[in-house]
Design a protein around this motif. Structure first.
Motif, short mmCIF file in Angstrom:
data_model
loop_
_atom_site.label_atom_id
_atom_site.label_comp_id
_atom_site.label_asym_id
_atom_site.label_seq_id
_atom_site.Cartn_x
_atom_site.Cartn_y
_atom_site.Cartn_z
N TYR A 117 0.84 -1.19 0.00
CA TYR A 117 0.00 0.00 0.00
C TYR A 117 0.88 1.24 0.00
O TYR A 117 1.92 1.28 0.65
CB TYR A 117 -0.90 0.03 1.24
CG TYR A 117 -1.90 -1.09 1.27
CD1 TYR A 117 -3.13 -0.96 0.65
CD2 TYR A 117 -1.62 -2.29 1.92
CE1 TYR A 117 -4.06 -1.99 0.65
CE2 TYR A 117 -2.54 -3.32 1.94
CZ TYR A 117 -3.76 -3.17 1.31
OH TYR A 117 -4.67 -4.18 1.32
N ALA A 129 1.64 5.18 1.02
CA ALA A 129 1.41 5.95 2.24
C ALA A 129 0.05 6.64 2.17
O ALA A 129 -0.29 7.25 1.16
CB ALA A 129 2.52 6.98 2.43
N GLY A 130 -0.74 6.51 3.23
CA GLY A 130 -2.04 7.16 3.30
C GLY A 130 -3.18 6.40 2.63
O GLY A 130 -4.32 6.81 2.71
N GLU A 131 -2.87 5.31 1.95
CA GLU A 131 -3.89 4.52 1.27
C GLU A 131 -4.69 3.70 2.28
O GLU A 131 -4.15 3.25 3.28
CB GLU A 131 -3.20 3.58 0.27
CG GLU A 131 -4.05 3.13 -0.86
CD GLU A 131 -3.25 2.32 -1.89
OE1 GLU A 131 -3.84 2.01 -2.91
OE2 GLU A 131 -2.08 2.00 -1.66
N VAL A 132 -5.98 3.51 2.03
CA VAL A 132 -6.84 2.72 2.91
C VAL A 132 -6.40 1.26 2.83
O VAL A 132 -6.27 0.70 1.74
CB VAL A 132 -8.33 2.83 2.49
CG1 VAL A 132 -9.20 1.90 3.31
CG2 VAL A 132 -8.80 4.26 2.63
#
Length: 164
Positions: A78, A80-83
């Motif tokens: 993932y 950074a900051g991705e769900v």
């Protein structure tokens, strides 16, 4: 070489993460494709969509639409900051039987029935202790009980027997 360096450490770790299977008892997991319009976070109740799909619970979802709970997986990278969850048009694991951690939107008692929150923004797919109305609309999940007590915003251990 990694660009991610751990700069802090903790002696206190969370007991679990949403979507984590709680024990090694018998469980059943099925694979479904996210046919919704958003990434479905781990540890959320989902509805069936055709023979091979899943979607987030919608306002029109009923108890018979509930397929199971998205299971935490370690097989994806993932940004950074991705769900963290099952991305659109990608497969994901859905637990239909077993014990798994789900965030509770209210205080619940061990042994009480589980209700899945429908169409409530960030709370969609979380667990509730009652059907509620308005901002806490939820549907009963047949065969699901809270295996331990929890308070609002805390992970609750849910024993699930949906079937598949």
């Amino acid at each position: 070489m990694s660009n991610f360096n751990q700069t802090s450490y903790s002696l206190q770790h969370a007991k679990a993460v949403a979507g984590m299977v709680a024990d090694s008892e018998v469980n059943n997991t099925i694979s479904k494709v996210n046919k919704g319009a958003v990434t479905i976070p781990f540890g959320r109740f989902v509805a069936r969509s055709g023979d091979d799909g899943m979607i987030p619970l919608a306002a029109a979802s009923t108890a018979t639409d509930v397929l199971g709970i998205t299971r935490y997986e370690l097989n994806r990278a993932y940004a950074a900051g991705e769900v963290l969850g099952d991305p659109i048009d990608r497969d994901g694991a859905v637990l239909t039987m077993g014990t798994i951690y789900v965030e509770s939107i209210g205080t619940v008692a061990a042994g009480s029935p589980v209700f899945a929150v429908v169409a409530q923004g960030a709370d969609t797919g979380k667990a509730a202790g009652a059907a509620g109305a308005g901002a806490t609309l939820a549907v009963a999940v047949a065969g699901a009980t809270f295996a331990e007590a929890a308070v609002a915003g805390q992970l609750a251990k849910v024993s699930l027997k949906v079937g598949g």
